[in-house]
Design a protein around this motif. Sequence first.
Motif, mmCIF file in Angstrom:
data_model
loop_
_atom_site.group_PDB
_atom_site.id
_atom_site.type_symbol
_atom_site.label_atom_id
_atom_site.label_comp_id
_atom_site.label_asym_id
_atom_site.label_seq_id
_atom_site.Cartn_x
_atom_site.Cartn_y
_atom_site.Cartn_z
ATOM 1 N N ASP A 1 -2.084 6.873 -2.070
ATOM 2 C CA ASP A 1 -2.863 6.476 -3.244
ATOM 3 C C ASP A 1 -4.219 5.921 -2.783
ATOM 4 O OD1 ASP A 1 -4.051 5.146 -5.355
ATOM 5 O OD2 ASP A 1 -2.187 4.295 -6.113
ATOM 6 N N PRO A 2 -5.306 6.691 -2.962
ATOM 7 C CA PRO A 2 -6.611 6.249 -2.463
ATOM 8 C C PRO A 2 -7.020 4.868 -2.969
ATOM 9 C CG PRO A 2 -6.719 8.542 -3.184
ATOM 10 C CD PRO A 2 -5.373 8.017 -3.595
ATOM 11 N N ALA A 3 -6.665 4.530 -4.201
ATOM 12 C CA ALA A 3 -7.045 3.213 -4.734
ATOM 13 C C ALA A 3 -6.340 2.103 -3.958
ATOM 14 C CB ALA A 3 -6.703 3.139 -6.220
ATOM 15 N N GLN A 4 -5.080 2.355 -3.588
ATOM 16 C CA GLN A 4 -4.340 1.327 -2.832
ATOM 17 C C GLN A 4 -4.850 1.225 -1.397
ATOM 18 O OE1 GLN A 4 -0.085 0.927 -3.347
ATOM 19 N NE2 GLN A 4 -0.133 2.013 -5.293
ATOM 20 N N VAL A 5 -5.278 2.351 -0.823
ATOM 21 C CA VAL A 5 -5.869 2.307 0.519
ATOM 22 C C VAL A 5 -7.178 1.514 0.465
ATOM 23 C CG1 VAL A 5 -6.864 3.684 2.396
ATOM 24 C CG2 VAL A 5 -4.739 4.422 1.288
ATOM 25 N N ALA A 6 -7.962 1.747 -0.586
ATOM 26 C CA ALA A 6 -9.224 1.001 -0.733
ATOM 27 C C ALA A 6 -8.945 -0.493 -0.910
ATOM 28 C CB ALA A 6 -10.012 1.545 -1.921
ATOM 29 N N LYS B 1 -8.038 -1.914 2.437
ATOM 30 C CA LYS B 1 -9.268 -2.063 3.218
ATOM 31 C C LYS B 1 -9.986 -3.378 2.838
ATOM 32 C CE LYS B 1 -13.030 -0.766 5.582
ATOM 33 N NZ LYS B 1 -13.029 -0.887 7.037
ATOM 34 N N LYS C 1 -6.942 9.627 6.133
ATOM 35 C CA LYS C 1 -7.731 8.756 5.251
ATOM 36 C C LYS C 1 -7.660 7.286 5.705
ATOM 37 C CE LYS C 1 -9.876 10.122 2.481
ATOM 38 N NZ LYS C 1 -11.239 10.723 2.671
ATOM 39 N N GLU D 1 -9.946 7.017 8.649
ATOM 40 C CA GLU D 1 -11.334 6.955 8.154
ATOM 41 C C GLU D 1 -11.657 5.552 7.642
ATOM 42 O OE1 GLU D 1 -12.452 11.467 6.588
ATOM 43 O OE2 GLU D 1 -11.733 9.996 5.147
ATOM 44 N N ALA D 2 -10.689 4.971 6.934
ATOM 45 C CA ALA D 2 -10.929 3.662 6.319
ATOM 46 C C ALA D 2 -11.095 2.567 7.372
ATOM 47 C CB ALA D 2 -9.781 3.314 5.365
ATOM 48 N N ALA E 1 -2.783 11.323 4.432
ATOM 49 C CA ALA E 1 -2.890 9.854 4.382
ATOM 50 C C ALA E 1 -3.239 9.252 5.747
ATOM 51 C CB ALA E 1 -1.601 9.245 3.823
ATOM 52 N N CYS F 1 0.830 -1.206 0.000
ATOM 53 C CA CYS F 1 0.000 0.000 0.000
ATOM 54 C C CYS F 1 0.859 1.248 0.000
ATOM 55 C CB CYS F 1 -0.918 0.024 1.218
ATOM 56 S SG CYS F 1 -2.028 1.448 1.268
#
Length: 222
Positions: free
Chosen positions: A55-60, A63, A108, A111-112, A105, A51
């Motif tokens: 990078d929001p896509a990698q955090v998603a 998750k 975020k 939050e995740a 980050a 991760c």
Amino acid sequence: MPTILITGANRGMGLEFARQYAAQGWRVLGTVRDPMAGRALSEAGGEVYVCDVADPAQVARLKGSLAGIALDVLLLNAGIYGEKQEFGAVDAAAFMKVIAVDALAPLKLAEAFADQMAGRKLIAAVSSKMGAMSDNPSGGSYAYRAAKAALNMVIKNMAADLAPRGILTAALSPGWVRTDMGGPNATLDAATAVAGMRKVMAELRAEDSGALIHYDGTRLAW
Ligand code: NDP
């Protein structure tokens, strides 16, 4: 078995956190940016997840990979120092990159994963005295100082927002530590700084939530 998720766990303090928590019998989930860089973490007893925290896509994706796993501690350790940040030469893109990695980050990620916190329910970030208004005799390091100051406020803010869910937060100041970032002249080895921060996290009480705390247990002024 308590479970901890540590960002930036392939080297430096993140890897040392992984080693020490694994040695204490914790389940350690660690993130690395480079899939090829997970060997030391794996040898330390950690489970390796890829991760880039900015990078929001990698955090998603992270998750999704960790769905359903209860986390006692979320340790937001990954960080960068940045470059071109002396007065008169501040590079805008480089400045924003440090803010993205060191301040946004962690928010975020919190939050995740807030809905997966259980047991100890602690979200801690490795911050720095360099983000404290009260401790800036030298100036310079504009991006890093601004990002860690923002991170400190994120941690303080979350203490209020997450208190109703029973989640505590803390900003940890590790001291000056011999890692790639701290350099060879730093005063502390990673094992000492990390052992101190682990004790701070273990002893954190509800009334300390949101505080900036040095590795030796001293509560620092903002
Ligand atoms: P290192 O430079 O040794 O390690 C930094 C870690 O963060 C690496 O694992 C790195 O991964 C990871 N990382 C950087 N950017 C990202 C990203 N975008 N996504 C995911 N991971 C990332 O530093 P330290 O161990 O010294 O620092 C750890 C924390 O402690 C940082 O937050 C730092 O600001 C803080 N700190 C350090 C001090 C010191 O004296 N060393 C003092 C005060 C605070 P990769 O290998 O892929 O680059």
